[in-house]
Design a protein around this motif. Sequence first.
Motif, mmCIF file in Angstrom:
data_model
loop_
_atom_site.group_PDB
_atom_site.id
_atom_site.type_symbol
_atom_site.label_atom_id
_atom_site.label_comp_id
_atom_site.label_asym_id
_atom_site.label_seq_id
_atom_site.Cartn_x
_atom_site.Cartn_y
_atom_site.Cartn_z
ATOM 1 N N UNK A 1 0.834 -1.213 0.000
ATOM 2 C CA UNK A 1 0.000 0.000 0.000
ATOM 3 C C UNK A 1 0.868 1.261 0.000
ATOM 4 N N UNK A 2 0.592 2.130 -0.955
ATOM 5 C CA UNK A 2 1.359 3.368 -1.053
ATOM 6 C C UNK A 2 2.622 3.252 -1.866
ATOM 7 N N UNK A 3 2.992 2.038 -2.257
ATOM 8 C CA UNK A 3 4.170 1.858 -3.093
ATOM 9 C C UNK A 3 5.457 2.267 -2.399
ATOM 10 N N UNK A 4 6.473 2.705 -3.147
ATOM 11 C CA UNK A 4 7.764 3.105 -2.550
ATOM 12 C C UNK A 4 7.629 4.222 -1.525
ATOM 13 N N UNK A 5 6.714 5.139 -1.709
ATOM 14 C CA UNK A 5 6.547 6.235 -0.745
ATOM 15 C C UNK A 5 6.105 5.698 0.616
ATOM 16 N N UNK A 6 5.169 4.777 0.603
ATOM 17 C CA UNK A 6 4.729 4.190 1.863
ATOM 18 C C UNK A 6 5.832 3.409 2.551
ATOM 19 N N UNK A 7 6.614 2.664 1.759
ATOM 20 C CA UNK A 7 7.687 1.873 2.361
ATOM 21 C C UNK A 7 8.780 2.775 2.928
ATOM 22 N N UNK B 1 -9.655 10.908 3.583
ATOM 23 C CA UNK B 1 -10.268 10.105 2.507
ATOM 24 C C UNK B 1 -9.510 10.262 1.199
ATOM 25 N N UNK B 2 -9.086 11.474 0.921
ATOM 26 C CA UNK B 2 -8.351 11.722 -0.318
ATOM 27 C C UNK B 2 -7.006 11.007 -0.311
ATOM 28 N N UNK B 3 -6.359 10.919 0.854
ATOM 29 C CA UNK B 3 -5.018 10.337 0.932
ATOM 30 C C UNK B 3 -5.013 8.831 0.716
ATOM 31 N N UNK B 4 -6.127 8.153 0.992
ATOM 32 C CA UNK B 4 -6.134 6.690 0.857
ATOM 33 C C UNK B 4 -6.611 6.197 -0.508
ATOM 34 N N UNK B 5 -6.926 7.103 -1.413
ATOM 35 C CA UNK B 5 -7.441 6.694 -2.725
ATOM 36 C C UNK B 5 -6.472 5.827 -3.522
ATOM 37 N N UNK B 6 -5.133 6.060 -3.456
ATOM 38 C CA UNK B 6 -4.219 5.183 -4.217
ATOM 39 C C UNK B 6 -4.230 3.731 -3.750
ATOM 40 N N UNK B 7 -4.607 3.471 -2.521
ATOM 41 C CA UNK B 7 -4.663 2.094 -1.999
ATOM 42 C C UNK B 7 -6.043 1.853 -1.374
ATOM 43 N N UNK B 8 -7.079 2.280 -2.087
ATOM 44 C CA UNK B 8 -8.448 2.248 -1.576
ATOM 45 C C UNK B 8 -8.889 0.830 -1.209
ATOM 46 N N UNK B 9 -8.583 -0.138 -2.060
ATOM 47 C CA UNK B 9 -9.041 -1.518 -1.819
ATOM 48 C C UNK B 9 -8.454 -2.077 -0.537
ATOM 49 N N UNK B 10 -7.150 -1.839 -0.301
ATOM 50 C CA UNK B 10 -6.528 -2.351 0.910
ATOM 51 C C UNK B 10 -7.077 -1.635 2.141
ATOM 52 N N UNK B 11 -7.293 -0.317 2.019
ATOM 53 C CA UNK B 11 -7.854 0.436 3.143
ATOM 54 C C UNK B 11 -9.263 -0.035 3.464
ATOM 55 N N UNK B 12 -10.000 -0.416 2.433
ATOM 56 C CA UNK B 12 -11.350 -0.932 2.651
ATOM 57 C C UNK B 12 -11.307 -2.280 3.366
ATOM 58 N N UNK B 13 -10.336 -3.115 3.003
ATOM 59 C CA UNK B 13 -10.224 -4.422 3.657
ATOM 60 C C UNK B 13 -9.820 -4.282 5.122
ATOM 61 N N UNK B 14 -9.163 -3.195 5.468
ATOM 62 C CA UNK B 14 -8.780 -2.940 6.863
ATOM 63 C C UNK B 14 -9.923 -2.345 7.691
ATOM 64 N N UNK B 15 -11.010 -1.958 7.011
ATOM 65 C CA UNK B 15 -12.119 -1.320 7.715
ATOM 66 C C UNK B 15 -11.958 0.168 7.894
ATOM 67 N N UNK B 16 -10.883 0.737 7.339
ATOM 68 C CA UNK B 16 -10.628 2.160 7.510
ATOM 69 C C UNK B 16 -11.602 3.015 6.716
ATOM 70 N N UNK B 17 -11.941 2.577 5.499
ATOM 71 C CA UNK B 17 -12.862 3.350 4.663
ATOM 72 C C UNK B 17 -14.234 3.437 5.323
ATOM 73 N N UNK B 18 -14.701 2.362 5.899
ATOM 74 C CA UNK B 18 -16.009 2.358 6.550
ATOM 75 C C UNK B 18 -16.052 3.342 7.715
ATOM 76 N N UNK B 19 -14.988 3.372 8.523
ATOM 77 C CA UNK B 19 -14.939 4.313 9.643
ATOM 78 C C UNK B 19 -14.995 5.759 9.153
ATOM 79 N N UNK B 20 -14.211 6.056 8.129
ATOM 80 C CA UNK B 20 -14.168 7.426 7.611
ATOM 81 C C UNK B 20 -15.483 7.817 6.951
ATOM 82 N N UNK B 21 -16.139 6.862 6.281
ATOM 83 C CA UNK B 21 -17.408 7.177 5.621
ATOM 84 C C UNK B 21 -18.499 7.449 6.656
#
Length: 544
Positions: free
Chosen positions: A55-61, A125-145
């Motif tokens: 998630x986040x690619x090289x920047x996240x790592x 919400x805008x910051x997690x769009x590049x890894x939206x699917x993984x954030x959704x699997x973590x339950x983070x998207x649901x909390x923010x929504x």
Amino acid sequence: MADLCDLQILVNRQQTFFLNQKILTKYSEKLKRTIRQAKKRTQIRSSGIEIDDFPGGPDGFELVSRFCYNSGATTITVSNVSLLHCCAVFLGMTEKMFSSNLLHQTEVFLQQMFYWSWNDVLACLKSLEPFFSFADSCGLVKKLMCLLLAKIAQNSDINQLIASSSSASSSPETSSRFRCSPAATKFWWFEDLTLLSPKTIEYFAKSLGSFAGENNSTVLTRFLLHYLQKSAGRHNNNSKSRAPEYNGLAETAVSGVVLTARTSFSCRSLFWVLRVVSGFGLSRNCRAGLEKLIGGVLDQATLDDLLVSGRDGAGVYDVNLVMRLVRQFVQSEGAVTVEKMKRVGMLMDKYLGEIAPDQNLKISRFLGVAESLPDCARDCFDGVYRAIDIYLESHPALSLEERSRLCRCLNYEKLSLECCKDLAKNPKIPPRISVQALASQHSSHVPSSADVLFVNDHGSNSTSKSRSPPIAPEKPGSFDLDGYETFGDESFDIRQNIQRMQRRVVELEKVCREMKGQMSRMKKGRLMLNAAAVAHGEALPRMC
């Protein structure tokens, strides 16, 4: 130096990091397990590993690496908490590996999210769009929504957002407010949410239980239309690449329009909706539903409403769309009154005049619009004739057959006297069409019965055959002109036009006879030459 950077990690096949194995494995359970498995395969001390779908690619790592090298300390903000949280989940950076590990720190930060501002929620919400699917699997998207909807509810009536079409229509005040211009019914949060990606907005609609065909919320429908309009403006030069992402939202918006249109959308608003969603890949059923809705109120449309731009270079305007709308109007449920039919007839005459100069407009499409309504929709065909005249002026290369075909949509008996005179003088109109038009005018002015009844001085009925002019011409190409003697100056003009047309017909017949005579003489000449050649060939043997 080799001991300091004894581990190579290729992240998402984009960038390689040279790091210290001991420092990273102190915080990450997944890295420790992956490195152990890699050493068993290679049987060497120094190893390199690959990490995919990080998630986040090289920047996240890089952020995670800095956390590890900084002894488990980092600055967490609204903008990076979602990325750090997803990276910590991915790498297994739990309390089992290190006290106050990265996952624990992000969870503590997220527990304070209900004190965030509106802009903080949008930024996260805008910051997690590049890894939206993984954030959704973590339950983070649901909390923010849920937090986003709570913020909307704090500053407006959330019931308006989730209200069904029936509840919206039950309030006259609400209904009248929504039936105004679409741009005038924006809520305070509309513009802010246009910054989010289509995936996020799709999740937003699903959270309300109003996605695709289940959308019965007027407010959500208007927001989606506003969102699509803004998106189309931003991606106007890249419409093909944006279409798949937005198709679900476009269909959701159209479904909401179909369900709530009777109380919330005027005819002009429906055409605005059509323009907004026309650039997206709607399904056939979805588009047909919207066109059926517009066709049912086509009598309320104006010329500007119909001027929808064409696509794929087929023409300036989308003529096929108008033909489908007229078909839906004619086939609409319930009886179409004569008054409505005539209003649409006048509208089609204006539309024909507008599209006639288009160089790419084919005759079949012009006729398709002109003949889409029954004959009773027009009391007068002057508008159709004027559109034909414009079309012929803009398409001078048409053959005689094509010009004759174009005029088939005219009802000569419903042409005014002025238009009929102009048609007779128009050099672009085929002579045969002019003769037919004048003949129709002749029959419309002359009584159809051979006996004309009139009332005498004593009030009794009598018949007079002397006042009944013959209707049918005495011979082909000629007309009896006596029937126009009682119509004054207008009759004189018609008689002059008919006489002129008669002369043209006679001239054409004379030319035709001359051509036939020439062809006959040429044929006789060829026969004589052939006979002479045969006779000459037979005489030669006798001379030898």
